[in-house]
Scaffold this motif. Structure first.
Motif, PDB file in Angstrom:
ATOM      1  N   THR A 104       8.394 -35.249 -10.700  1.00 22.63           N
ATOM      2  CA  THR A 104       7.205 -34.419 -10.548  1.00 22.63           C
ATOM      3  C   THR A 104       5.994 -35.222 -10.090  1.00 22.63           C
ATOM      4  N   ASP A 105       5.995 -36.536 -10.360  1.00 24.31           N
ATOM      5  CA  ASP A 105       4.808 -37.336 -10.062  1.00 24.31           C
ATOM      6  C   ASP A 105       5.051 -38.500  -9.112  1.00 24.31           C
ATOM      7  N   ARG A 106       6.294 -38.685  -8.625  1.00 21.20           N
ATOM      8  CA  ARG A 106       6.522 -39.805  -7.713  1.00 21.20           C
ATOM      9  C   ARG A 106       7.818 -39.648  -6.932  1.00 21.20           C
ATOM     10  N   VAL A 107       7.845 -40.345  -5.776  1.00 24.13           N
ATOM     11  CA  VAL A 107       9.045 -40.514  -4.957  1.00 24.13           C
ATOM     12  C   VAL A 107       9.287 -42.013  -4.871  1.00 24.13           C
ATOM     13  N   SER A 108      10.542 -42.447  -4.990  1.00 26.23           N
ATOM     14  CA  SER A 108      10.754 -43.890  -5.065  1.00 26.23           C
ATOM     15  C   SER A 108      12.080 -44.329  -4.462  1.00 26.23           C
ATOM     16  N   MET A 109      12.130 -45.623  -4.148  1.00 26.59           N
ATOM     17  CA  MET A 109      13.355 -46.329  -3.780  1.00 26.59           C
ATOM     18  C   MET A 109      13.314 -47.699  -4.441  1.00 26.59           C
ATOM     19  N   ARG A 110      14.484 -48.329  -4.545  1.00 24.57           N
ATOM     20  CA  ARG A 110      14.579 -49.694  -5.052  1.00 24.57           C
ATOM     21  C   ARG A 110      15.438 -50.514  -4.092  1.00 24.57           C
ATOM     22  N   ALA A 111      15.059 -51.783  -3.893  1.00 23.64           N
ATOM     23  CA  ALA A 111      15.801 -52.623  -2.957  1.00 23.64           C
ATOM     24  C   ALA A 111      15.740 -54.083  -3.378  1.00 23.64           C
ATOM     25  N   ASN A 112      16.732 -54.844  -2.928  1.00 26.80           N
ATOM     26  CA  ASN A 112      16.751 -56.297  -3.086  1.00 26.80           C
ATOM     27  C   ASN A 112      16.473 -56.949  -1.744  1.00 26.80           C
TER      28      ASN A 112
END
Length: 235
Positions: A180-188
């Protein structure tokens, strides 16, 4: 706005209006936003739409699967060290229509300006979607209809200090999550040499309780050789 919707529907948020309504014996999809209007006929009796963030490379048209984020200030990484930073990326919103066995992309919209750049030199460089981001030590605030956050885990495998000014990502490997409050990705980002690094994505949310996006490139069911990106033309 993100989530599943039964047809017919009529929703509006953050300057984006999306509707599917019966008209003349068929369904008509309409979208109004600051970037323009879209109207499409849907030959179906009903169904569902899925609206969620997609890879930030669809608009204005699919020219490249590569996405370059330039840092507003460079980052120095000490030898044999691991550190975590956060950067932002522009959100693009995909509208998918549900079929009997799979989804297909119906529309894509963004509220952010689009820009391209070249990674490398003019003779053999790569065209990339471009974004300039500040660098953060903790998760920054971001309006989920405008910007998302990438958690970037940097591993310096070398015995030298390395200056990092940018990161280049391969859209085929992107794993996007939203709440509801964010869009995200994670990466190395693994630094393998003074001008050489490898980036791959982590299939996990930045915070618990987030939903996984249906990615545009996944829906296209393309044969992909690699989901990583190797930076070998400068860090």
């Amino acid at each position: 706005m993100f989530g599943f919707y039964e047809i017919p529907l009529n929703i509006e948020k953050n300057g984006i209006s999306i509707s599917v309504e019966g008209e003349g014996g068929s369904l008509v999809y309409r979208r109004e936003s600051p970037e323009g209007s879209v109207k499409k006929n849907i030959l179906a009796k009903g169904g569902k739409l899925l609206i969620n963030p997609v890879e930030p490379l669809i608009k204005p048209e699919e020219l490249t699967p590569y996405f370059l984020v330039e840092f507003s200030k460079s980052v120095m990484i000490e030898p044999k060290a691991e550190s975590k930073i956060y950067i932002k990326f522009p959100v693009e919103i995909g509208v998918f229509i549900a079929g009997e066995r799979h989804y297909d992309i119906l529309d894509c919209v963004t509220l952010m300006k689009q820009k391209l750049t070249l990674y490398g030199d003019a003779s053999n460089g790569l065209i990339c979607k471009y974004w300039l981001s500040d660098v953060y030590n903790s998760i920054p605030q971001a309006e989920p209809f405008h910007e998302g956050v990438i958690e970037l885990n940097i591993i310096n495998t070398t015995s030298r200090w390395i200056e990092l000014t940018k990161a280049v990502f391969n859209a085929y490997g992107m794993k996007i999550y939203y709440g509801t409050d964010r869009v995200s990705m994670r990466a190395n980002l693994r630094i393998l040499g003074e001008n050489f690094a490898e980036i791959d994505f982590i299939d996990a949310p930045i915070k618990s309780g987030m939903e996984k996006s249906l990615e545009h490139y996944t829906v296209r069911r393309m044969s992909v050789l690699t989901t990583k990106f190797v930076m070998e033309m400068g860090l």
